[in-house]
Design an enzyme around this catalytic site. Structure first.
Site, PDB file in Angstrom:
ATOM      1  N   TYR A 147       0.844  -1.207   0.000  1.00  0.00           N
ATOM      2  CA  TYR A 147       0.000   0.000   0.000  1.00  0.00           C
ATOM      3  C   TYR A 147       0.873   1.249   0.000  1.00  0.00           C
ATOM      4  O   TYR A 147       0.719   2.128  -0.862  1.00  0.00           O
ATOM      5  CB  TYR A 147      -0.908  -0.022   1.236  1.00  0.00           C
ATOM      6  N   ASP A 148       1.809   1.338   0.960  1.00  0.00           N
ATOM      7  CA  ASP A 148       2.635   2.549   1.107  1.00  0.00           C
ATOM      8  C   ASP A 148       3.423   2.842  -0.170  1.00  0.00           C
ATOM      9  O   ASP A 148       3.398   3.951  -0.703  1.00  0.00           O
ATOM     10  CB  ASP A 148       3.621   2.393   2.272  1.00  0.00           C
ATOM     11  N   PHE A 193     -13.168  -0.109  17.084  1.00  0.00           N
ATOM     12  CA  PHE A 193     -13.556   0.274  18.442  1.00  0.00           C
ATOM     13  C   PHE A 193     -15.074   0.396  18.570  1.00  0.00           C
ATOM     14  O   PHE A 193     -15.654  -0.032  19.565  1.00  0.00           O
ATOM     15  CB  PHE A 193     -12.906   1.610  18.837  1.00  0.00           C
ATOM     16  N   GLN A 211       0.009   5.854  21.023  1.00  0.00           N
ATOM     17  CA  GLN A 211       0.272   6.327  19.658  1.00  0.00           C
ATOM     18  C   GLN A 211      -0.875   7.251  19.235  1.00  0.00           C
ATOM     19  O   GLN A 211      -1.997   7.082  19.679  1.00  0.00           O
ATOM     20  CB  GLN A 211       0.469   5.164  18.668  1.00  0.00           C
ATOM     21  N   ASP A 275       3.760  -0.036  12.259  1.00  0.00           N
ATOM     22  CA  ASP A 275       2.619   0.813  12.609  1.00  0.00           C
ATOM     23  C   ASP A 275       3.160   2.165  13.070  1.00  0.00           C
ATOM     24  O   ASP A 275       3.972   2.222  13.981  1.00  0.00           O
ATOM     25  CB  ASP A 275       1.826   0.145  13.747  1.00  0.00           C
TER      26      ASP A 275
END
Length: 317
Positions: A147-148, A193, A211, A275
């Site tokens: 992806y990056d 979440f 983070q 991450d």
């Protein structure tokens, strides 16, 4: 006779793409939504199908597309780790072959084309907040690289088509965006979440939960994308689009527990590889060039997002 622009939105049945299609139709444009439905969903655009100016085409942009359009928003690409790591080779192809095909289309039709790039081009950043002239700190060999690096290569292609073929390009670097129509199983922090809280499950914090992320509500982001597309041809970007309000992941979890009235507990798991520890856009360029800044605060944007997931979960039950 009133001129009606024809606008192509790749990934138009996706989370952000569907809101973009909706907003463009409100301006009176004709909108062609192209999606292969890998992560996009028909239900995201079902309410637009009766509009005579709206059309949906099932198509994968790794295959060339021959249509006549005035503007192209290239939004197509799985954007959450669960989805883009499912078939990493296909993810890279979507970013790279997809960019080549859409740029080729823009070159032929002389259309303006906007690339939905990402804050992930900055990798795990060594400067904070991130400005557009920062080159990034990306691991090209890791599990997120499809992806990056795919998105980084797409930016390269956009600027080379601009220099070599005078294609009218716009590059937006999108930071974390949330809102209704997010995929319930996309593994992103907001949807994770909310779903865990609504089901009364433990909420998973990776690492120490300290983070940081910045969360932009989808309608604010769509406004930024349209403003960027409608700038003069000499404005190419890249331009950061995101909300500079910075929250720890723990703060996000606590706000979601409060708004859902959930009894969920916070549990910790190890941090995934590569991450990023911090993520916050410097939006000076968006403010000065586009007159844009987000207006919806996290507490405000979470309300309709939670409501959407509440309905989704009820339908799945």
């Amino acid at each position: 006779m009133h001129y009606v622009p024809r606008i192509l939105v790749t990934g138009g049945a996706g989370f952000i793409g569907s809101f973009l299609c909706e907003r463009l139709l409100e301006t009176g444009a004709e909108v062609l939504c192209v999606d292969n439905f890998f992560t996009g969903r028909r239900s995201n655009v079902a309410h637009l199908l009766d509009n005579p100016k709206f059309e949906v085409m099932r198509h994968d942009i790794t295959v060339p597309l021959f249509v006549e359009v005035d503007q192209i928003y290239n939004m197509a690409c799985p954007a959450s780790p669960i989805h883009y790591q499912f078939d990493p080779v296909q993810t890279t192809k979507t970013s790279v072959h997809g960019a080549i095909n859409m740029l080729g289309l823009a070159k032929r039709t002389r259309a303006k084309i906007l690339q939905a790039s990402t804050s992930e081009v900055y990798g795990d950043p060594e400067i904070h907040p991130q400005t557009e002239d920062y080159w990034g700190n990306v691991n090209p060999l890791g599990p997120r690289a499809c992806y990056d690096e795919g998105k980084r290569c797409a930016e390269t292609l956009f600027f080379d088509y601009h220099r070599q073929h005078n294609v009218k390009i716009k590059v937006a670097r999108i930071f974390n965006t949330y809102g209704p129509r997010m995929h319930p199983n996309d593994g992103r922090v907001v949807s994770n979440f909310i779903v865990q809280a609504l089901r009364g499950e433990d909420i998973t914090l990776y690492g120490d939960g300290e983070q940081t992320r910045s969360f932009c509500y989808v309608s604010d982001l769509v406004d930024g994308l349209i403003r960027l597309m409608n700038t003069e041809n000499d404005v190419t970007g890249p331009i950061n689009l995101g909300n500079p309000g910075e929250f720890t992941i723990r703060q996000l979890a606590e706000q979601i527990i409060e708004q859902t009235g959930s009894k969920s507990q916070l549990v910790h798991k190890p941090l995934p590889q590569d991450d990023p520890r911090q993520r916050r856009p410097d939006i000076t360029r968006a403010k000065t060039t586009l007159g844009w800044q987000p207006g919806i605060r996290l507490a405000e944007g979470l309300k309709p997002t939670i409501e959407y997931f509440r309905n989704e979960i009820a339908e799945m039950a």
